[in-house]
Each structure stands twice: as C-alpha cells, then as structure tokens.
Design an enzyme around this catalytic site. Structure first.
Site, PDB file in Angstrom:
ATOM      1  N   GLU A  46      -0.521   6.298  -5.819  1.00  0.00           N
ATOM      2  CA  GLU A  46       0.798   5.970  -6.382  1.00  0.00           C
ATOM      3  C   GLU A  46       0.973   4.461  -6.517  1.00  0.00           C
ATOM      4  O   GLU A  46       1.522   3.981  -7.506  1.00  0.00           O
ATOM      5  CB  GLU A  46       1.929   6.548  -5.520  1.00  0.00           C
ATOM      6  CG  GLU A  46       2.191   8.008  -5.739  1.00  0.00           C
ATOM      7  CD  GLU A  46       2.770   8.340  -7.113  1.00  0.00           C
ATOM      8  OE1 GLU A  46       3.084   7.429  -7.921  1.00  0.00           O
ATOM      9  OE2 GLU A  46       2.911   9.537  -7.394  1.00  0.00           O
ATOM     10  N   GLU A  79       1.152   0.386 -14.346  1.00  0.00           N
ATOM     11  CA  GLU A  79       2.364   0.331 -15.159  1.00  0.00           C
ATOM     12  C   GLU A  79       2.884  -1.099 -15.291  1.00  0.00           C
ATOM     13  O   GLU A  79       3.265  -1.525 -16.390  1.00  0.00           O
ATOM     14  CB  GLU A  79       3.443   1.230 -14.562  1.00  0.00           C
ATOM     15  CG  GLU A  79       3.133   2.703 -14.693  1.00  0.00           C
ATOM     16  CD  GLU A  79       4.179   3.587 -14.043  1.00  0.00           C
ATOM     17  OE1 GLU A  79       5.132   3.062 -13.418  1.00  0.00           O
ATOM     18  OE2 GLU A  79       4.039   4.813 -14.157  1.00  0.00           O
TER      19      GLU A  79
END
Length: 116
Positions: free
Chosen positions: A63, A70
């Site tokens: 994660e 991102e």
C-alpha cells in the site's frame, strides 16, 4: 553515520504519513488488528505467526508503494494520460493481487482451526 540515521527519520515520516493519511492503509491496519486478535484467540503456531506477520507487513508495504507510485505520477503530470493511468492501475492491481493471496493464506491458516 548521521545520514544513515536521518534515513530512518525519513522512513518513519513515511510510515506516519501512510498510517494517518492513506485510507487503504487504515483499512488494512484495521484488518490486521482483527487478524492478530483472531490469531491470539485461536493459538497460532510459531510458523503460522511468522506467516501472518509477514503477510500483514507485505500488504501494508505494498500500500505504501502504491501511494508512492500515485504521488510520483501526479508529480510528473497533472493531465489525464493513458500511461499515467496504467501506472496507477498497475500499482493498485499489485496491492489487490497480494491482498487476495493474503486472504487465501488467512483462510488456509484459520479455517481448520475454526472448523475444529
């Protein structure tokens, strides 16, 4: 040696940011707490604990990497670009694949204990 210890400070800042601001990390941390409680209640073996802790650590690390991808993509371009979307989708897909594998590992470890 000073830069060596400074690297730990930066890493810790990343962990704090990820655990306090990333929605999916928070979700996985809650899931991890549930799994750890279930492990404690079912009396996992030492090997099972090692597997569970490794899987939890890897999901959360994935994660963090997804969030980093991102951020980098957003830093490089603000416009919607097919390659930028693919990069983000691939990173998210990697987390999903490992999360599904983790759930299957959890079922393999916990189901026999719950059926007894």
């Amino acid at each position: 040696m000073k830069t060596f210890f400074k690297a730990f400070t930066y890493a810790w800042m990343g962990i704090v940011h990820g655990t306090t601001r990333e929605r999916n990390v928070k979700f996985h941390l809650i899931a991890a707490m549930i799994v750890l409680a279930a492990g404690w209640m079912t009396g996992l073996s030492q090997l099972e604990w090692i597997i569970i802790i490794a899987v939890i650590g890897l999901v959360i690390a994935m994660e963090f990497l997804n969030a980093a991808v991102e951020r980098v993509v957003d830093l490089v371009t603000q416009e919607v670009h097919p390659l930028a979307k693919q990069a983000k989708d691939l990173a998210a897909g990697a987390v999903l694949v490992f999360s599904i594998a983790s759930a299957i590992i959890g079922i393999i470890i916990f189901l026999p204990k719950w059926l007894m």
